[in-house]
Design an enzyme around this catalytic site. Structure first.
Site, short mmCIF file in Angstrom:
data_model
loop_
_atom_site.label_atom_id
_atom_site.label_comp_id
_atom_site.label_asym_id
_atom_site.label_seq_id
_atom_site.Cartn_x
_atom_site.Cartn_y
_atom_site.Cartn_z
N HIS A 220 -1.59 3.29 4.80
CA HIS A 220 -2.59 4.03 4.02
C HIS A 220 -2.84 5.35 4.70
CE1 HIS A 220 -6.33 5.06 2.03
NE2 HIS A 220 -6.15 4.06 1.19
N GLU B 260 0.81 -1.20 0.00
CA GLU B 260 0.00 0.00 0.00
C GLU B 260 0.86 1.28 0.00
OE1 GLU B 260 -3.40 0.46 -0.26
OE2 GLU B 260 -2.78 2.55 -0.30
N THR C 288 -5.82 1.60 -5.70
CA THR C 288 -5.38 0.20 -5.61
C THR C 288 -6.09 -0.67 -6.64
OG1 THR C 288 -5.30 0.55 -3.23
CG2 THR C 288 -4.96 -1.69 -4.00
N ASP D 227 1.54 -0.12 -4.94
CA ASP D 227 0.31 0.05 -5.72
C ASP D 227 0.18 1.45 -6.31
OD1 ASP D 227 -0.35 1.32 -3.32
OD2 ASP D 227 -2.30 0.35 -3.11
N HIS D 228 0.63 2.47 -5.57
CA HIS D 228 0.52 3.86 -6.05
C HIS D 228 1.20 4.78 -5.05
CE1 HIS D 228 -2.60 4.21 -3.01
NE2 HIS D 228 -3.17 3.14 -3.53
#
Ligand code: GP9
Ligand code: MN
Length: 626
Positions: free
Chosen positions: A413, A256, A298, A472-473
């Protein structure tokens, strides 16, 4: 009382309206607040929840009156009640709300046999007491006794129109809790929590309508330009890597919000990712690998991973196009005998995963309900990574092999918070609290990763498994550019901001030589790379990515915004930079890259919006006939 009211027709009418509206409002509020578990976290959210039935009540009942007067109002009341109740039953069974593509599952409810009794509750009769009351008020109080309670069509129209400002107020208010609520197409719990169940259904119908229109007007010819384009761009995968992991398990570990800038970087003289820094020396590590997600975050990365198609510019394909036909990795390797699974300890409805994973062909989704999530083991977004990892390893050891299993972490996150005893590093000292905390959650994630990989190495799985780890980003958005500049000690211009979109990619396993790759690539390339390593012949020609190990590969990565990085240049928002030095160069140097980006994204969109993969076999047959 009614007799008394007879004298004043207008106030009598208002009272009937009031009672009918208030009864339905009470019921909706009770169902939304008392039956559904929508995780109301503060008084603002509670107030939004109490307010959100209003627009739908005005709309529904106004429409009923407009169409059929008094009877229309009653019909709307009954239909509305049925809609609510079907959702209650559906929610009890699936812990989710009905969507049009899921109507098939509502039908399953009727066929549940024994278990239908589990979802019915004796107290449900109270959900219909008001229907009886409404029937009495609207039918048995005959116009002959109360001459004047005859709602006029015009009133219905006015009520329906009032619903519009009510909805806009609702939406603006909800956006204070969740920005871009409708465009980001978040999960259904959030939608219901913010706009209410009935408006959620209206939204779902509109969304579906748009999707169907695009699909309806599409035909198989539309696939041809994409096939031609992809054929032209095709590259041969690296033959030396073909099948090096044949028949092995695959673990895809999605980290994440993990960006490349944290790798080999320090804070207060301590490494942010000490474990990953060492681990990456054991496999193929890619230093110029980018995320390519947009609003679907995601879920977009998952979409690219399994399809090698781009996510959408607006909304999440996971949400808006879960009904499409795909020929995704799980389906393809499922046919080769792989067990295909997902593990992620969040609500299964988040990003519509429970629906989309089915469309992509996954066998099983282990979501929050399959983990031993307790208060002590949770924080912030939920189940802490360390527990997620250890439970997941247990589950994986039980899976039938070979398997293809995607795992998605959660703790790192936004807003990047941690319990005190899990903080392994001091906060950062930049001007952004978000970035300062991010360092701590990243450090925590690395520790959880260490525990997982070390356990995994000791397990029987290790020798037979390919482990692929990627970010993921981004976690730190453009809004924190200044603070990022403070940390990195440089000005963050649009080139640097683009380069910050790099996420780590590490491929580990027998047959993968430890090496650093500076290939420019992105998430779109994962599928062809994995398929080649597994030696699986992937017959789906509609893939925009290329094997990352391929010798023929042209360095290129296109973002969802239409920006790109090629071997020589980085093109961002119409500016052009030398990729190596970051110096701004003449704009025309990037024209070709921008053109390719535009063309490629449009072709990918045409496939998703038109649901064109359903024509794949047909088109291939036509091509063969030629
Ligand atoms: C939620 C997790 C985070 O399940 O995947 O989603 P994001 O906000 O990063 O897209
Ligand atoms: Mn994410």
């Amino acid at each position: 009382m009614f007799e008394k009211m007879k004298g004043s027709d207008a106030s009598f009418k208002k009272m009937i309206y009031f009672i009918v509206f208030a009864m339905f409002w009470l019921k909706m509020t009770f169902i939304q607040g008392g039956i559904f578990t929508l995780d109301i976290e503060n008084t603002n959210q509670a107030a939004i929840l109490a307010f959100n039935p209003l627009s739908s009540i005005f709309f529904l009942f106004g429409l009923g009156i407009l169409i059929a007067g008094r009877r229309g109002l009653l019909s709307a009341y009954i239909l509305g009640s049925i809609l609510l109740y079907v959702n209650v039953l559906f929610y009890r069974e699936y812990n989710d709300f009905i969507t049009i593509p899921m109507l098939g599952q509502v039908a399953n409810l009727a066929g549940l046999g024994g278990s239908i009794t589990n979802i019915l509750s004796a107290t449900d009769v109270f959900l219909f007491v008001d229907v009886l009351a409404a029937t009495f008020l609207l039918i048995y109080l005959k116009p002959s006794r109360f001459q004047r309670f005859i709602p006029k069509r015009k009133e219905g129209l006015i009520l329906a129109i009032i619903a519009v400002p009510l909805f806009l107020i609702n939406l603006a208010w909800a956006q204070t809790e969740r920005t871009e609520l409708l465009t980001r197409a978040f999960d259904r719990n959030l939608l219901v929590k913010n706009i209410g169940l009935v408006d959620y259904h209206i939204y779902d119908v509109v969304l579906q309508g748009q999707t169907e229109m695009k699909k309806t007007f599409a035909d198989s010819n539309e696939l041809v330009p994409a096939l031609n384009y992809l054929n032209e761009k095709k590259v041969k995968p690296n033959p030396d890597m073909t099948g090096v992991a044949e028949g092995k398990n695959v673990i895809i570990l999605s980290l994440e919000s993990t960006q490349t800038f944290v790798v080999d970087n320090e804070l207060h003289g301590q490494e942010l990712t000490p474990y990953f820094n060492d681990l990456k020396e054991e496999g193929a590590y890619f230093t110029n690998f980018y995320h390519q997600v947009k609003q679907g975050r995601t879920s977009d990365s998952e979409f690219m991973l399994d399809n090698s198609l781009y996510g959408l510019n607006r909304g999440a394909a996971f949400f808006t196009h879960s009904g499409n036909e795909y020929e995704a990795t799980p389906e393809v390797i499922g046919e080769k005998g792989y067990t295909t699974t997902n593990m992620h300890a969040n609500d299964k409805t988040f990003w519509n995963r429970n629906v989309m994973y089915d469309s992509l062909g996954y066998d099983e989704y282990y979501s929050k309900e399959d983990y031993e999530v307790t208060e002590e083991k949770s924080y912030g977004w939920g189940y802490l990574d360390e527990y997620f990892f250890s439970d997941s390893l247990d589950k994986m050891e039980e899976l039938e092999q070979p398997f293809y299993n995607k795992m998605i972490t959660l703790t790192n996150h936004y807003p990047f918070t941690l319990p005190e005893d899990k903080k392994l590093i001091e906060e950062g000292e930049t001007s952004s609290g978000t970035l300062n905390r991010f360092f701590q959650t990243i450090r925590y994630q690395d520790e959880a990763l260490k525990q997982f990989v070390e356990e995994f190495k000791k397990s029987d799985l290790y020798d037979d498994t390919l482990l692929i780890i990627y970010g993921d980003h981004f976690g730190i958005s453009e809004n924190h550019q200044k603070a990022m500049g403070e940390y990195l000690g440089k000005d963050i211009n649009s080139y640097e901001q683009f380069q910050l979109q790099r996420v780590p990619l590490l491929i580990l396993g027998e047959g993968i030589e430890p090496s650093k790759y500076d290939t420019v690539g992105g998430q779109i390339d994962l599928r062809p790379t994995i398929m080649n390593l597994l030696g699986v012949e992937d017959e789906n020609p509609v893939q925009f990515g290329h094997d990352l190990f391929s010798e023929e590969r042209k360095d290129m990565i296109i973002t969802r915004d239409g920006d790109f990085a090629s071997e020589e240049y980085v093109g961002v928002k119409e500016s052009c930079f030398d990729r190596g030095t970051g110096e701004e160069v003449e704009g025309h140097a990037c024209s070709e890259g921008f053109e390719q980006a535009e063309e490629e994204l449009a072709l990918s969109d045409s496939i998703v919006y038109g649901d064109l993969l359903r024509y794949l076999n047909e088109t291939e047959m036509l091509e063969e006939d030629k």
